[in-house]
Motif scaffolding. Structure first.
Motif, mmCIF file in Angstrom:
data_model
loop_
_atom_site.group_PDB
_atom_site.id
_atom_site.type_symbol
_atom_site.label_atom_id
_atom_site.label_comp_id
_atom_site.label_asym_id
_atom_site.label_seq_id
_atom_site.Cartn_x
_atom_site.Cartn_y
_atom_site.Cartn_z
ATOM 1 N N LEU A 90 1.244 -1.325 0.149
ATOM 2 C CA LEU A 90 0.253 0.263 0.464
ATOM 3 C C LEU A 90 0.651 1.254 -0.072
ATOM 4 O O LEU A 90 2.109 1.426 0.990
ATOM 5 C CB LEU A 90 -0.884 -0.183 1.185
ATOM 6 C CG LEU A 90 -1.889 1.017 1.445
ATOM 7 C CD1 LEU A 90 -2.944 1.186 0.075
ATOM 8 C CD2 LEU A 90 -2.492 1.101 2.780
ATOM 9 N N TYR A 91 0.868 2.227 -0.706
ATOM 10 C CA TYR A 91 0.848 3.369 -0.611
ATOM 11 C C TYR A 91 0.496 4.987 -0.776
ATOM 12 O O TYR A 91 -0.894 4.164 -0.735
ATOM 13 C CB TYR A 91 1.926 4.124 -2.112
ATOM 14 C CG TYR A 91 2.985 2.850 -2.614
ATOM 15 C CD1 TYR A 91 3.753 2.737 -1.727
ATOM 16 C CD2 TYR A 91 2.828 1.744 -4.358
ATOM 17 C CE1 TYR A 91 5.442 1.786 -2.771
ATOM 18 C CE2 TYR A 91 3.417 0.865 -4.148
ATOM 19 C CZ TYR A 91 5.440 1.053 -4.173
ATOM 20 O OH TYR A 91 5.501 0.373 -4.535
ATOM 21 N N THR A 92 1.285 5.757 -0.171
ATOM 22 C CA THR A 92 -0.245 7.028 0.674
ATOM 23 C C THR A 92 1.442 7.884 -0.102
ATOM 24 O O THR A 92 2.228 7.915 -0.075
ATOM 25 C CB THR A 92 0.142 6.697 1.192
ATOM 26 O OG1 THR A 92 1.247 7.284 2.810
ATOM 27 C CG2 THR A 92 -1.266 6.334 2.458
ATOM 28 N N ALA A 93 1.000 8.870 -0.297
ATOM 29 C CA ALA A 93 1.263 10.064 -0.744
ATOM 30 C C ALA A 93 0.603 11.346 -0.106
ATOM 31 O O ALA A 93 0.053 11.034 0.220
ATOM 32 C CB ALA A 93 0.840 10.584 -2.454
ATOM 33 N N ALA A 94 2.056 11.821 0.121
ATOM 34 C CA ALA A 94 1.756 12.228 1.461
ATOM 35 C C ALA A 94 2.385 13.769 1.057
ATOM 36 O O ALA A 94 3.709 14.206 0.411
ATOM 37 C CB ALA A 94 2.456 12.273 2.553
ATOM 38 N N VAL A 95 2.040 14.798 1.987
ATOM 39 C CA VAL A 95 2.672 16.635 1.363
ATOM 40 C C VAL A 95 3.110 16.942 2.523
ATOM 41 O O VAL A 95 2.857 16.669 4.180
ATOM 42 C CB VAL A 95 1.450 17.590 1.342
ATOM 43 C CG1 VAL A 95 2.120 18.824 1.399
ATOM 44 C CG2 VAL A 95 1.184 17.331 -0.228
ATOM 45 N N THR A 96 4.590 17.335 2.927
ATOM 46 C CA THR A 96 5.048 18.094 4.250
ATOM 47 C C THR A 96 5.608 19.144 4.563
ATOM 48 O O THR A 96 5.403 19.356 3.239
ATOM 49 C CB THR A 96 5.843 16.801 4.484
ATOM 50 O OG1 THR A 96 6.772 16.948 3.753
ATOM 51 C CG2 THR A 96 5.574 15.204 4.451
ATOM 52 N N GLY A 97 6.092 19.898 4.636
ATOM 53 C CA GLY A 97 7.296 20.659 5.052
ATOM 54 C C GLY A 97 7.602 20.731 4.500
ATOM 55 O O GLY A 97 8.315 21.521 3.558
ATOM 56 N N ARG A 98 8.829 19.696 3.831
ATOM 57 C CA ARG A 98 9.493 19.588 2.749
ATOM 58 C C ARG A 98 9.376 19.586 1.598
ATOM 59 O O ARG A 98 9.964 19.879 0.968
ATOM 60 C CB ARG A 98 10.312 18.338 3.279
ATOM 61 C CG ARG A 98 11.435 18.537 5.224
ATOM 62 C CD ARG A 98 11.569 17.208 5.078
ATOM 63 N NE ARG A 98 13.061 16.885 4.547
ATOM 64 C CZ ARG A 98 13.257 15.603 4.698
ATOM 65 N NH1 ARG A 98 12.663 14.349 4.770
ATOM 66 N NH2 ARG A 98 14.061 14.967 2.867
#
Length: 408
Positions: free
Chosen positions: A264-272
């Motif tokens: 399972l993959y999740t794409a995420a947005v972070t401060g970097r």
């Protein structure tokens, strides 16, 4: 002077929210598709439109017809931008998209915000502001040839009437189940095509943003704040995936690794920037997290063969990632002028379709990495062997050569 768009990128006058490839099986009964010559304005708010095409391009086989379905529009305001579902054709030989839509269906004041294409060709479901509608492929005779079009299905989706805006739609691989996720947080799973409901969770999330079935259809992952995995048979939550630090999950997809294990993959947005997180689909533990881009990820998908991942960014870039090494294999900078809203790999994993709010659709052909020559380590190893052989031969020669003393 403005640089013209490449032939694999076209603007169709509709801000796109969704895009997907049509399955080859749904096109077997249709003649090889043409490229349309002229735009056709909507004849009415809910008008069927079939294009007036040129002669069809040549293909290796009629079975490999590459069509993209895309949906979007300007909404219910008086922007002058139509709301529509359309079809475009991609010619693999010339690597070009049809100049105009091959077929287009205007949806009046209703914006088709999300869509799901049935994997066996049983139509396209679109999410409208208050309900969902099913569209079917249609053919009409024109000068003796079959011309592809779209029509609103006569089948009434009573279970999906007056359910409000659905922000996520997904079929399982067999096409026997349909999952919908509402803006109101209601998660539903139906049998298809009977629409008998087998899972109904009114408060699954505050708002459902994304959905995906596992390859065997046993699990469903839903995203809306937290990311949850559901057992479809028991209609129960298996686990909730834990976020770290400032991660914000924006998309989720099941896939298969090269050795046949589900992941399972999740794409995420972070401060970097934008990251892809890999989860073990047995223990549901985090396996790895890889920063892919310094930009925010706005769209994400995986290839059917599991070898590739794709990310679209807020700056309009499209990235293709090798799922084994998690390295960027291919990148198209400024593929779109606006942020990328949708990504879809073709069923044979040879091409990636992307769409944007700038009204453009684009097809990126996947370039196979050719191994040019030997790897650096092999070259170093051969050099070491050659050096060692040189010194060994030199020593042998010293031993074999006779010595001559100088006589006075």
């Amino acid at each position: 002077m403005e640089t013209p768009d490449p032939s694999n990128s076209r603007k169709y006058g509709v801000p796109f929210y969704a895009a997907a490839w049509l399955p080859f099986t749904s096109l077997n009964s249709h003649q090889e598709p043409p490229q349309s010559e002229n735009d056709h304005p909507d004849q009415s708010n809910d008008a069927h439109i079939s294009a007036n095409p040129k002669s069809p391009p040549s293909h290796p086989t009629a079975a490999l017809n590459y069509y993209i379905a895309a949906a979007g529009g300007g909404g219910e305001g008086r922007s002058g931008i139509s709301n529509a579902l359309l079809l475009a054709y991609f010619d693999f030989q010339s690597r070009s998209l049809s100049h105009q839509p091959v077929a287009k269906y205007g949806t009046g004041s209703d914006l088709p915000y999300r869509m799901a294409v049935h994997p066996a060709g049983d139509g396209i479901i679109c999410s409208l502001p208050k309900s969902c509608s099913l569209f079917k492929l249609d053919t009409k005779k024109d000068a003796g040839d079959n011309k592809l079009g779209l029509k609103l299905s006569q089948e009434v989706l009573s279970q999906l009437a007056d359910v409000g805006l659905q922000l996520a739609l997904a079929f399982n691989n067999e096409g026997s189940l349909l999952a919908t996720g509402g803006e109101d947080g209601n998660l539903r799973v139906f049998k298809w095509p009977s629409l008998d409901i087998i899972l109904n969770e009114p408060s699954a999330h505050s708002s459902v943003k994304d959905l995906d079935f596992s390859y065997d259809g046993k699990y469903l992952v839903s995203l809306g704040g937290p990311c949850r995995v559901w057992d479809v048979t028991s209609s129960s939550v298996v686990t909730s995936l834990t976020k770290e630090n400032d991660e914000v999950f924006i998309s989720c997809r099941f896939s298969m690794t090269i050795d046949g294990n589900m992941v399972l993959y999740t794409a995420a947005v972070t401060g970097r920037g934008g990251s892809i997180i890999t989860w073990n689909a047995t223990t549901w533990r985090r396996v790895a997290s890889k920063l892919i881009t310094r930009d925010n990820i706005t769209a994400f998908n995986v290839s059917t063969n599991g070898k590739l991942l794709a990310c679209g960014t807020a700056q309009g870039d499209v990235l293709v990632i090798n799922s084994t090494s998690m390295r960027v294999q291919q990148i198209v900078k400024k593929a779109h002028l606006g942020f990328v809203t949708a990504l879809s790999f073709s069923r044979d994993s040879r091409a990636l379709a992307s769409a944007s709010m700038d009204s453009s659709a684009r097809v990126t052909v996947i370039e196979e990495k050719q191994k040019k020559g030997m790897s650096l380590w092999v070259i170093i190893f051969i050099l070491l062997i050659a050096i060692a052989a040189y010194f060994i031969n030199a020593e042998i020669l010293k031993l074999e050569l006779p010595s001559f003393s100088h006589r006075k």
